[in-house]
Design a protein around this motif. Structure first.
Motif, PDB file in Angstrom:
ATOM      1  N   ARG A 168       0.835  -1.201   0.000  1.00 55.97           N
ATOM      2  CA  ARG A 168       0.000   0.000   0.000  1.00 55.97           C
ATOM      3  C   ARG A 168       0.877   1.262   0.000  1.00 55.97           C
ATOM      4  O   ARG A 168       0.612   2.221  -0.740  1.00 55.97           O
ATOM      5  N   ASN A 169       1.904   1.267   0.825  1.00 55.58           N
ATOM      6  CA  ASN A 169       2.813   2.418   0.869  1.00 55.58           C
ATOM      7  C   ASN A 169       3.463   2.682  -0.484  1.00 55.58           C
ATOM      8  O   ASN A 169       3.532   3.826  -0.955  1.00 55.58           O
ATOM      9  N   TYR A 170       3.965   1.614  -1.098  1.00 55.61           N
ATOM     10  CA  TYR A 170       4.651   1.778  -2.378  1.00 55.61           C
ATOM     11  C   TYR A 170       3.692   2.259  -3.456  1.00 55.61           C
ATOM     12  O   TYR A 170       4.060   3.047  -4.334  1.00 55.61           O
ATOM     13  N   ALA A 171       2.451   1.780  -3.409  1.00 55.28           N
ATOM     14  CA  ALA A 171       1.459   2.211  -4.390  1.00 55.28           C
ATOM     15  C   ALA A 171       1.210   3.710  -4.281  1.00 55.28           C
ATOM     16  O   ALA A 171       1.112   4.416  -5.296  1.00 55.28           O
ATOM     17  N   ILE A 172       1.106   4.206  -3.053  1.00 52.91           N
ATOM     18  CA  ILE A 172       0.885   5.637  -2.840  1.00 52.91           C
ATOM     19  C   ILE A 172       2.071   6.444  -3.357  1.00 52.91           C
ATOM     20  O   ILE A 172       1.913   7.468  -4.040  1.00 52.91           O
ATOM     21  N   GLU A 173       3.270   5.978  -3.055  1.00 51.55           N
ATOM     22  CA  GLU A 173       4.462   6.695  -3.490  1.00 51.55           C
ATOM     23  C   GLU A 173       4.624   6.652  -5.010  1.00 51.55           C
ATOM     24  O   GLU A 173       4.962   7.656  -5.640  1.00 51.55           O
ATOM     25  N   LEU A 174       4.374   5.473  -5.607  1.00 46.67           N
ATOM     26  CA  LEU A 174       4.496   5.353  -7.058  1.00 46.67           C
ATOM     27  C   LEU A 174       3.513   6.258  -7.786  1.00 46.67           C
ATOM     28  O   LEU A 174       3.822   6.782  -8.867  1.00 46.67           O
ATOM     29  N   ASP A 175       2.334   6.439  -7.212  1.00 47.59           N
ATOM     30  CA  ASP A 175       1.312   7.248  -7.879  1.00 47.59           C
ATOM     31  C   ASP A 175       1.762   8.686  -8.088  1.00 47.59           C
ATOM     32  O   ASP A 175       1.236   9.379  -8.966  1.00 47.59           O
ATOM     33  N   ARG A 176       2.714   9.144  -7.329  1.00 55.28           N
ATOM     34  CA  ARG A 176       3.206  10.518  -7.478  1.00 55.28           C
ATOM     35  C   ARG A 176       4.074  10.682  -8.716  1.00 55.28           C
ATOM     36  O   ARG A 176       4.179  11.775  -9.261  1.00 55.28           O
ATOM     37  N   THR A 177       4.695   9.596  -9.160  1.00 54.10           N
ATOM     38  CA  THR A 177       5.635   9.694 -10.281  1.00 54.10           C
ATOM     39  C   THR A 177       5.314   8.761 -11.438  1.00 54.10           C
ATOM     40  O   THR A 177       5.724   9.010 -12.568  1.00 54.10           O
ATOM     41  N   HIS A 178       4.598   7.661 -11.142  1.00 54.56           N
ATOM     42  CA  HIS A 178       4.276   6.648 -12.147  1.00 54.56           C
ATOM     43  C   HIS A 178       2.758   6.451 -12.169  1.00 54.56           C
ATOM     44  O   HIS A 178       2.223   5.522 -11.559  1.00 54.56           O
ATOM     45  N   LYS A 179       2.071   7.335 -12.832  1.00 51.19           N
ATOM     46  CA  LYS A 179       0.612   7.384 -12.767  1.00 51.19           C
ATOM     47  C   LYS A 179      -0.060   6.115 -13.293  1.00 51.19           C
ATOM     48  O   LYS A 179      -1.189   5.805 -12.917  1.00 51.19           O
ATOM     49  N   LYS A 180       0.610   5.377 -14.155  1.00 48.37           N
ATOM     50  CA  LYS A 180       0.011   4.185 -14.741  1.00 48.37           C
ATOM     51  C   LYS A 180       0.502   2.895 -14.089  1.00 48.37           C
ATOM     52  O   LYS A 180       0.120   1.802 -14.508  1.00 48.37           O
ATOM     53  N   ALA A 181       1.338   3.022 -13.073  1.00 48.63           N
ATOM     54  CA  ALA A 181       1.905   1.843 -12.421  1.00 48.63           C
ATOM     55  C   ALA A 181       0.882   1.177 -11.510  1.00 48.63           C
ATOM     56  O   ALA A 181      -0.025   1.814 -10.973  1.00 48.63           O
ATOM     57  N   ILE A 182       1.047  -0.120 -11.337  1.00 45.13           N
ATOM     58  CA  ILE A 182       0.187  -0.932 -10.480  1.00 45.13           C
ATOM     59  C   ILE A 182       1.083  -1.672  -9.495  1.00 45.13           C
ATOM     60  O   ILE A 182       2.026  -2.360  -9.893  1.00 45.13           O
ATOM     61  N   CYS A 183       0.784  -1.518  -8.208  1.00 44.13           N
ATOM     62  CA  CYS A 183       1.555  -2.185  -7.167  1.00 44.13           C
ATOM     63  C   CYS A 183       0.568  -2.953  -6.295  1.00 44.13           C
ATOM     64  O   CYS A 183      -0.270  -2.343  -5.617  1.00 44.13           O
ATOM     65  N   VAL A 184       0.636  -4.273  -6.326  1.00 46.73           N
ATOM     66  CA  VAL A 184      -0.364  -5.084  -5.633  1.00 46.73           C
ATOM     67  C   VAL A 184       0.268  -6.269  -4.920  1.00 46.73           C
ATOM     68  O   VAL A 184       1.385  -6.684  -5.223  1.00 46.73           O
ATOM     69  N   ALA A 185      -0.495  -6.799  -3.963  1.00 48.41           N
ATOM     70  CA  ALA A 185      -0.183  -8.077  -3.330  1.00 48.41           C
ATOM     71  C   ALA A 185      -1.146  -9.115  -3.884  1.00 48.41           C
ATOM     72  O   ALA A 185      -2.286  -8.798  -4.224  1.00 48.41           O
ATOM     73  N   LEU A 186      -0.681 -10.356  -3.994  1.00 46.01           N
ATOM     74  CA  LEU A 186      -1.478 -11.425  -4.595  1.00 46.01           C
ATOM     75  C   LEU A 186      -1.546 -12.633  -3.674  1.00 46.01           C
ATOM     76  O   LEU A 186      -0.526 -13.069  -3.130  1.00 46.01           O
ATOM     77  N   HIS A 187      -2.755 -13.164  -3.512  1.00 46.46           N
ATOM     78  CA  HIS A 187      -2.948 -14.428  -2.785  1.00 46.46           C
ATOM     79  C   HIS A 187      -3.170 -15.531  -3.822  1.00 46.46           C
ATOM     80  O   HIS A 187      -4.188 -15.532  -4.518  1.00 46.46           O
ATOM     81  N   PRO A 188      -2.219 -16.468  -3.949  1.00 41.35           N
ATOM     82  CA  PRO A 188      -2.316 -17.474  -5.018  1.00 41.35           C
ATOM     83  C   PRO A 188      -3.223 -18.653  -4.708  1.00 41.35           C
ATOM     84  O   PRO A 188      -3.415 -19.521  -5.556  1.00 41.35           O
ATOM     85  N   GLY A 189      -3.783 -18.717  -3.498  1.00 41.19           N
ATOM     86  CA  GLY A 189      -4.500 -19.914  -3.082  1.00 41.19           C
ATOM     87  C   GLY A 189      -3.518 -20.923  -2.508  1.00 41.19           C
ATOM     88  O   GLY A 189      -2.344 -20.626  -2.288  1.00 41.19           O
ATOM     89  N   THR A 190      -3.977 -22.113  -2.263  1.00 39.72           N
ATOM     90  CA  THR A 190      -3.107 -23.171  -1.755  1.00 39.72           C
ATOM     91  C   THR A 190      -2.528 -23.929  -2.940  1.00 39.72           C
ATOM     92  O   THR A 190      -3.252 -24.606  -3.669  1.00 39.72           O
ATOM     93  N   VAL A 191      -1.234 -23.780  -3.130  1.00 39.08           N
ATOM     94  CA  VAL A 191      -0.566 -24.311  -4.314  1.00 39.08           C
ATOM     95  C   VAL A 191       0.300 -25.505  -3.923  1.00 39.08           C
ATOM     96  O   VAL A 191       0.896 -25.534  -2.836  1.00 39.08           O
ATOM     97  N   ASP A 192       0.367 -26.475  -4.803  1.00 38.18           N
ATOM     98  CA  ASP A 192       1.112 -27.703  -4.545  1.00 38.18           C
ATOM     99  C   ASP A 192       2.608 -27.450  -4.689  1.00 38.18           C
ATOM    100  O   ASP A 192       3.219 -27.738  -5.719  1.00 38.18           O
ATOM    101  N   THR A 193       3.200 -26.898  -3.632  1.00 37.28           N
ATOM    102  CA  THR A 193       4.625 -26.586  -3.609  1.00 37.28           C
ATOM    103  C   THR A 193       5.218 -27.075  -2.291  1.00 37.28           C
ATOM    104  O   THR A 193       4.504 -27.518  -1.384  1.00 37.28           O
TER     105      THR A 193
END
Length: 243
Positions: A168-193
């Motif tokens: 969330r912090n990085y997304a806010i900071e990126l928005d000041r300089t990289h208006k089209k950037a996307i910074c997200v966290a992803l939950h992949p589910g339970t993966v067979d690893t």
């Protein structure tokens, strides 16, 4: 989710020797990315032809800086797929606060939170400012404070909650300089690893996802995101998870 982004031309995956990381590398190449960099501590034995290996170590920030210099800019997609649930000494997620060990907790936080933060420090500057680009870190639904109903797994939950805050912090900071950037966290589910293997015995049938399918799901989710989605946690179906 419907695709809204342009094709990924240059991508790097951290944790490329792990199950999800390796699958992401292969999927990105299969989808037509011109350059895919596989970042890991040791070179994978089964690295696909055409994939460029980049050495990095979460315990050595200089190695991350050197990796950034080697990869160079611009990058369309940065995915941090590294992380730990059970430590190498067998220390697993705590079932009670009575099991908390300071050294083990610090190690989990280093690998799950500090490590991705250092990757972001050196790699976010490689994102272009004039077009869509993505930084994604693999998190977990159990890192959601609002979704926590059963407790336990203190170090893992807390480290992923902290990672979500950094995103969330990085997304806010990126928005000041990289208006089209996307910074997200992803939950992949339970993966067979290897990460989930010690906890697979009691899973309901159909809940365990093969790595290749998980990678495809995650890339499909990224395809459907816009800058308005930046700073959020999404699951493998593309649904937002409460922080």
């Amino acid at each position: 989710m419907a695709s809204v982004g342009q094709a990924i031309e240059r991508a790097v995956v951290f944790g490329a020797s792990g199950g999800i990381g390796a699958a992401l590398v292969e999927r990105l190449q299969a989808r037509g990315a011109a350059e895919v960099f596989a970042a890991s501590r040791r070179k994978p034995d089964d690295l696909p032809d055409g994939i460029q290996w980049v050495q990095f170590d979460l315990d050595d920030e200089d190695s991350i800086a050197q990796a950034a210099e080697k990869v160079g800019s611009p990058l369309d997609c940065i995915i941090v797929a590294s992380g730990v649930l059970t430590l190498h000494d067998g220390s697993g997620p705590e079932r009670s606060y009575r099991q908390i060990d300071a050294e083990a907790m610090a190690r989990v936080f280093h690998l799950n939170t500090v490590g991705p933060a250092l990757v972001a420090k050196h790699f976010l500057p490689l994102l272009p400012r004039d077009r869509r680009a993505v930084f994604a870190a693999l998190s977990a639904r159990v890192g959601s404070i609002g979704d926590n109903r059963i407790g336990g797994w203190h170090s893992y939950r807390a480290s992923k909650a902290a990672l979500n805050m950094l995103v969330r912090n990085y997304a806010i900071e990126l928005d000041r300089t990289h208006k089209k950037a996307i910074c997200v966290a992803l939950h992949p589910g339970t993966v067979d690893t290897a990460l989930s293997e010690p906890f697979q015995a009691n899973l309901p049938e159909g809940q365990l996802t093969p790595p290749d399918e998980a990678a495809a799901n995650l890339l499909d989710v990224l395809d459907g995101l816009t800058s308005h989605d930046s700073g959020q946690l999404f699951d493998w179906k593309g649904e937002r998870v409460e922080f």
